[in-house]
Design a protein around this motif. Sequence first.
Motif, short mmCIF file in Angstrom:
data_model
loop_
_atom_site.label_atom_id
_atom_site.label_comp_id
_atom_site.label_asym_id
_atom_site.label_seq_id
_atom_site.Cartn_x
_atom_site.Cartn_y
_atom_site.Cartn_z
N ASP A 191 0.32 -4.69 3.56
CA ASP A 191 1.32 -3.88 3.21
C ASP A 191 1.70 -2.60 3.85
O ASP A 191 2.73 -2.51 4.45
N VAL A 192 0.59 -1.99 3.95
CA VAL A 192 0.44 -0.53 4.60
C VAL A 192 0.77 -0.92 5.95
O VAL A 192 1.57 -0.22 6.67
N HIS A 193 0.19 -1.80 6.64
CA HIS A 193 0.52 -2.19 8.23
C HIS A 193 1.65 -2.46 8.38
O HIS A 193 2.25 -1.99 9.30
N GLU A 194 2.36 -3.39 7.47
CA GLU A 194 3.55 -3.76 7.68
C GLU A 194 4.58 -2.55 7.58
O GLU A 194 5.49 -2.61 8.40
N PHE A 195 4.49 -1.76 6.33
CA PHE A 195 5.24 -0.67 6.54
C PHE A 195 5.35 0.29 7.76
O PHE A 195 6.30 0.78 8.07
N PHE A 196 3.83 0.15 8.11
CA PHE A 196 3.74 1.34 9.36
C PHE A 196 4.62 0.72 10.44
O PHE A 196 5.37 1.48 11.13
N VAL A 197 4.28 -0.53 10.80
CA VAL A 197 4.99 -1.10 11.88
C VAL A 197 6.63 -1.13 11.99
O VAL A 197 7.29 -0.45 12.72
N PHE A 198 7.06 -1.21 10.57
CA PHE A 198 8.43 -1.13 10.54
C PHE A 198 9.20 0.31 10.68
O PHE A 198 10.14 0.36 11.54
N THR A 199 8.28 1.20 10.05
CA THR A 199 8.72 2.63 10.24
C THR A 199 8.56 3.06 11.95
O THR A 199 9.40 3.75 12.25
N GLU A 204 3.25 8.45 1.56
CA GLU A 204 3.99 8.64 0.96
C GLU A 204 4.60 7.30 0.43
O GLU A 204 4.57 7.52 -1.31
N ALA A 205 4.61 6.34 0.95
CA ALA A 205 4.99 4.99 0.36
C ALA A 205 3.74 4.34 -0.42
O ALA A 205 4.18 4.01 -1.64
N TYR A 206 2.84 4.72 0.20
CA TYR A 206 1.62 4.24 -0.66
C TYR A 206 1.32 4.69 -1.93
O TYR A 206 1.21 4.16 -2.97
#
Lengths: 275, 327
Positions: free
Chosen positions: A71-79, A55-57
Amino acid sequence: MVLSELRQTPHLSASSINEYVECSLLYKFGRIDKLPMEFKSDALEFGTCIHRVLEAYYSAKMMGDRMLLKDVHEFFVFTWLDMARGRDDIRYADGNDYNSLLMFGRDLLTAWYTKLPDDDFTILAIEEAFSFNLPGIDIPIIGAMDLVEQDNSGTIIITDFKTSGRAYSKDEVDSNQQLTMYQIAAKQNGYADHEILLRFDTLIKTKVPRCEQYWTTRTELDERRLIKKARQVWDGISKEVFVPNDTSWKCKGCAYKQACDAYLEGEEYDQASHP
Amino acid sequence: MTAKEIQKRNQKAEQLKVLQSDDGQYFVESSEGKILYNVIISDAGDSCTCGDYARNVKKSPDFKCKHILAVYNAIPQKQVEGATFLERQAPKLDERWITKIEGKEFVKYPGLLDLGHQKGISSIEVEIVQMPTGDNGNFAVCRATVMSKLGETYSDIGDANPSNCSSKVSKHLLRMASTRAIARALRSYTNVGMTALEELADINEAINEGANHEHPKAQSKPAKKAPSKAPKKSAAEDDQPKSDAAQMAPAVENQDAKESVRKDDAKSPARAGMSEAQRRAIFNLSRRRGISVEEIECMVEESYGVTLDNLTSSDASAFIRQLQTAA
């Protein structure tokens, strides 16, 4: 009205119709009695997390930005950290834990990211909530389409994001009623004069993660069949017909197993004793 | 394995039926006759798909199960039967339903029905669009809808009037219009590009005049040399009244061509070209079904008489549905 508000009111959805058909007692426990789940499955939580990343992507893409893989990886780790760390109500399947899914999620998203087709479809909506009424059903049908796009010729593409343990078969894709419901909703909400194509973007959790897109369409007959089924489901709910399907393979992993056993064994289910 | 064990296995092996499927490849029936085990005999070593073999070969690489022994016993005694495999029956148009007129192939109505039933017809419905009366020049029009067992519907119209039927059927215009409509709907459903013999204005005339009875879509086949002009030329030719082609071609097809001239091709959604999303859907569906790009091109040419790139949006929709139901 956003989806969370719509969900507060009595409604039907593609998944609730499916749930009622598969085990109407499960439907009652979760959606009428609103019993808390005895546990949350790791697959459900992990799927929700991946969903948020996608969704963020697409939100960034709609704004004209492109998230890089890091960025995708970072967002995933954070989520995932935010969603799952320290929680003891998540039941992990054999071989899984918080850390292994953290690692696996990155690999899965890498597979998805590298497989993404380079299309220039216009993003019309992300998490597009819908609500409409069908004759013979007193409550609205609600839901949300993960991604709605349009190509240069005006064709509407409705995509649902999925995480799955295996690839989908042809029949699963072609008969999936969630996609049929999306088509009905799209037609009811202003896209009736457009060509509509449906798609699953599926992140497959095999040992070597992979991603598959499954395109499909629905005929008017498919729509009519689902509407008829929805009416029958509503009829059953209205008459308070809730039949347990206690021989399903899904019973073993059901989040209402204790409630179901108590119900079937004759005891009045005491919600207070199962907080 | 001790000599006693080998002897015991050999005794059991003698009862088993052995079939040869290929060079060095055999199927051996289980003693209950319910399962076939695949046995491979080769210089690199023998193998069998049974549980006994899988268990014991790890301990002893030279282990021979009773199925392998059965093959060894059967070969010198010439007790090996040739294995025959049942081929999956795909719907097929029998050649007896195809007739050639001046080098051009036409399909007969019973052949379309036969093929339709092989694929699975749920119903065929015919609606009278126009009764033949004196006021309309005895012009009968019917619409036929074929519904498959999977629920897809294919619809088309057919017409008949005294000038596009032979004298023998000119008294049965409504029935002729119905037959033509069904034939056209069945052609769409069964993916047959050939014109049905019954669609022709006059079979005798067709035989005499030669083979100009191609499907209008086939006439507008996008010649690679001049893709932009081909469709316009075709439409203009079809629009000329009383031309030889117009006289011989089925009236319904003339009507289609006229309609296509009346409509502004670019503005009509049905006539608009295939969209990018439709193209992706077609390639995705074909890949998942193991259909090559070349095969897809052929399927489109056969069904719609155009190349994949020149499919209209509505034809692309129909083709996507067709692919969805393909095995």
